[in-house]
Design an enzyme around this catalytic site. Structure first.
Site, PDB file in Angstrom:
ATOM      1  N   THR A 154       0.869  -1.187   0.000  1.00 36.71           N
ATOM      2  CA  THR A 154       0.000   0.000   0.000  1.00 36.71           C
ATOM      3  C   THR A 154       0.905   1.236   0.000  1.00 36.71           C
ATOM      4  OG1 THR A 154      -0.245  -0.238   2.408  1.00 36.71           O
ATOM      5  CG2 THR A 154      -2.023  -1.097   1.029  1.00 36.71           C
ATOM      6  N   LYS A 180       3.875  -7.026   4.025  1.00 35.57           N
ATOM      7  CA  LYS A 180       3.693  -5.607   3.764  1.00 35.57           C
ATOM      8  C   LYS A 180       3.476  -4.926   5.104  1.00 35.57           C
ATOM      9  CE  LYS A 180       0.367  -3.368   3.495  1.00 35.57           C
ATOM     10  NZ  LYS A 180      -0.317  -2.370   4.411  1.00 35.57           N
ATOM     11  N   THR A 191       1.150  -6.848  13.355  1.00 35.40           N
ATOM     12  CA  THR A 191       1.325  -5.479  12.857  1.00 35.40           C
ATOM     13  C   THR A 191       1.505  -5.351  11.356  1.00 35.40           C
ATOM     14  OG1 THR A 191       3.700  -5.477  13.283  1.00 35.40           O
ATOM     15  CG2 THR A 191       2.288  -4.690  15.026  1.00 35.40           C
ATOM     16  N   ASN A 420      -0.772  10.474   5.522  1.00 38.37           N
ATOM     17  CA  ASN A 420      -2.006  10.066   6.202  1.00 38.37           C
ATOM     18  C   ASN A 420      -3.076  11.127   6.256  1.00 38.37           C
ATOM     19  OD1 ASN A 420      -1.632   7.212   7.387  1.00 38.37           O
ATOM     20  ND2 ASN A 420       0.322   8.224   7.770  1.00 38.37           N
TER      21      ASN A 420
END
Length: 425
Positions: A154, A180, A191, A420
């Site tokens: 991603t 990933k 995680t 983000n």
């Protein structure tokens, strides 16, 4: 120490495993592969660990159900959409993905692991995967790990894979992985998404035992941003095609298997930390002289998880008081008056991955900043030079015992907020 060496091949390194990746355009702007498939010629013994978040993706719910009997043969993964907080429709989509993978490979839907990663709270357009499933399955090959490792990314800036070769019972065994993880990474089970394949013969029970032991000092010692994902998945598939006597209990063979698994998982944990969203450097904290391994790991985790420490690492500021502060609020007992702190570096993150023993704490690659409760006069320019490398270690020597532990994180940069701030849109 067993003879374990790194090899090429990722999840296809082990006998009987193939993989592939294709672009389904799950996210309209995507230009690289976004759906991956891993397949074993033989039904595998398997086990997995999953997110501790109370909010779980529909794929995680299905995975936990499918792996209960310890048997898996295929893995299908998509990026671009997490299929989380999607209700009954999301559950149907996860099941449909398993059915598609099963039909295309000739296995059963209940023998398929399904994973999704990406935006939370959006319905996954499974029809886009359905349109490409035959292409995905027909392209399965030993070289397919190169396509699959891209498909699961991603915000990752680089693919993450690794493989090792080792000997059990006189038989050469291989173990490979791809994972990933870049953001929404915090120390609470896996995680990220990680898939491990091996041709070593080992029972599902012992796989489960090995996985849970291994993550304590590897994946559970990583933090990028303090957020534990809703989709964390770590599974290990063993098809037994190496021909060794199946490992069904503890002993020398199990110890070798666990050692290989630890070596593999440690490298991957470090790669995740080094590729944290917006990160410019890997930060490793090693605590020696703690009262127990758990205490050492706990103290190291608090240091690398601190936002103030991460900000100081970004600025290459030797503000060691922040390390002591983080250790102090950890709730773990240690004596600050018997504690020493150094900064060290080997100069490059790549050297950490396969050569990650503790550093020498003297010479031009290290600077001591704190000794037995007293701050030291030190060369600020040298400290800044060391802290500006792409891989930096904070070495803490306590005076409370003989145990050691290590954790990995990264610096906190402006780019983390940029990445983000508009992730969904």
């Amino acid at each position: 120490m067993s003879d374990i060496k790194f090899i090429e091949g990722g999840v296809c390194a082990a006998e009987g495993f193939t993989a592939n990746g294709v672009l389904c355009k799950i996210k309209a702007s995507r230009t690289k592969n976004d759906t991956a498939l891993i397949y074993s010629e033989k039904l595998c013994n398997a086990a997995g660990v999953f997110t501790q978040n109370r909010v779980k993706a529909e794929s995680v719910k299905l995975c936990k159900k499918n792996i209960e009997n310890g048997k898996i043969q295929a893995v299908i993964v998509n990026s671009g959409n997490a299929n989380c907080c999607t209700g009954e429709q999301g559950a149907k989509v996860a099941l449909r993905m398993a059915e598609l993978a099963a039909k295309a490979t000739g296995c059963k839907p209940e023998d398929v692991i399904v994973s999704s990663t990406g935006v939370i709270g959006a319905q996954l357009p499974v029809e886009k995967i359905e349109a490409k499933i035959d292409e995905l399955a027909k392209g399965l090959s030993k070289e397919g790990h190169k396509e699959a490792r891209i498909a699961i990314m991603t915000t990752d800036t680089q693919y993450k894979e690794c493989a090792v070769e080792f000997t059990v019972g006189g038989k050469k065994c291989r173990m490979g992985t791809m994972c990933k993880g870049s953001g929404m990474i915090h120390i609470n089970l896996g995680t990220m998404l990680s898939y491990i394949t091996t041709d070593c013969a080992i029972s599902s029970k012992m796989i489960d035992k090995a996985l849970r032991e291994s993550i304590k000092g590897t994946y559970n010692c990583v933090s990028v941003d303090g957020d534990t994902s809703t989709n964390d998945t770590l599974v290990l598939l063993a098809n037994g095609m190496a021909g060794n006597a199946e490992i069904t209990g503890e002993g020398e063979d199990y110890d070798i298997f666990l050692e290989a698994l630890n070596k593999l998982n440690r490298v991957m944990a470090m790669k995740i930390a080094a590729d944290g969203e917006g990160a410019t450097r890997l930060v490793q904290c090693t605590v020696n002289g703690a009262s127990s391994v758990e205490a050492a790991r706990g103290l190291a985790k608090e240091v690398i998880s601190s936002s103030l420490v991460k900000a100081a690492m970004f600025g290459a500021d030797a503000n060691f008081g922040r390390f002591l502060c983080a250790m102090g609020y950890s709730g773990i007992e240690f004596d600050p008056m018997k504690t020493n702190i150094w900064f060290t570096s080997k100069g490059g993150a790549k050297r950490y991955f396969e050569d990650n023993d503790n550093f020498e704490v003297h010479g031009e690659n290290s600077v001591k900043v704190y000794e037995n409760g007293v701050p030291l006069e030190f060369d600020e320019d040298l400290a800044k030079k060391i802290m500006s490398e792409e891989a930096v270690e904070i070495l803490v020597q306590c005076g409370d015992g003989n145990a050691s532990g290590t954790a990995w994180g990264c610096d906190l940069t402006y780019d983390y907020v940029k990445i983000n701030g508009d992730y969904r849109t």
